[in-house]
Enzyme design. Structure first.
Site: not given
Length: 234
Positions: A55-56
């Site tokens: 995930d970012r």
């Protein structure tokens, strides 16, 4: 931005992804110019292929292949659960137990209502590394805020698996805008002076898809992590 390389040979390369960096460009973040794939490609001066995702907001070990053939081999290993992954997470509250297994099926797409979706088997092992108490009042009933430093090992790679599973047991990850609590996240960000998702991919163990040698790729979380006062490798 110069990425930190954790490992490189003629077949694959691993980096320590900083929080907030996309793995690759996407229409969902059309205004973002930087992504790990493009940065690493330019840094190495050759094409690279991502074989999994973080995930970012998640930092830590991110693996790339240096050919389509190796990308296919690594992708199959991830799909078959042949990778051992270990994460660090800062979660709200203190779990009653010191360790456990979350066995809770997850809908395929976490951004859509679960009703009508295919439910996928998902298990996550976790253990408490440290229980922390901050002099921070985020609930009028309590003068302090309790936080747990957890190790989490997802046995699959479902999207947002650790984040969704920790929410399921009422210990969401701090800084998680999707699965956590906004007021708590904002108070913690102000208290720590840092706004981020407190989830870090610390370790990835695998058998090299070409040489057959065991690989242990590690990225320590650094001194910015609350509760990290030693090397949590045990």
């Amino acid at each position: 931005m110069t990425l930190t390389l954790l490992y490189q040979d003629e077949h694959l390369v691993a980096i320590d992804k900083p929080p907030g960096l996309l793995v690759h460009r996407t229409q969902l973040a059309a205004g973002e110019d930087e992504a790990a794939l493009q940065l690493l490609r330019d840094q190495l001066g050759r094409p690279v292929w991502p074989v999994h995702r973080l995930d970012r907001g998640t930092s830590g070990v991110l693996l790339f292949a240096l050919s389509t053939e190796v990308a296919s081999l690594l992708g199959a290993m991830f799909e078959q659960g042949l990778m051992q992954k270990s994460y660090l997470a800062l979660a709200r509250g203190w779990p009653q137990e010191d360790a456990g297994l979350i066995d809770h099926p997850l809908a395929r797409d976490p951004e859509q209502p679960s009703a009508g979706q295919t439910m996928l088997a998902a298990q996550t092992r976790w253990r408490v590394l440290e229980r922390i108490e901050w002099a921070l009042a985020t609930d009028p009933r309590f003068p302090n805020t309790r936080v747990a430093l957890l190790e989490a090992e997802p046995l699959q790679g479902r999207r947002h698996q650790i984040r969704r599973h920790l929410k399921h047991i009422a210990h969401p990850i701090l800084g998680d805008a999707t699965h956590g609590k906004g007021p708590l996240n904002r108070a913690v960000a102000a208290f720590l002076g840092t706004q981020r998702l407190w989830l870090h991919a610390r370790e990835l163990k695998l058998v090299h898809p070409v040489t057959g040698s065991p690989l242990q790729l590690e990225a320590q979380p650094g001194a910015t992590w609350p509760g990290i006062d030693r090397d949590w490798t045990g």
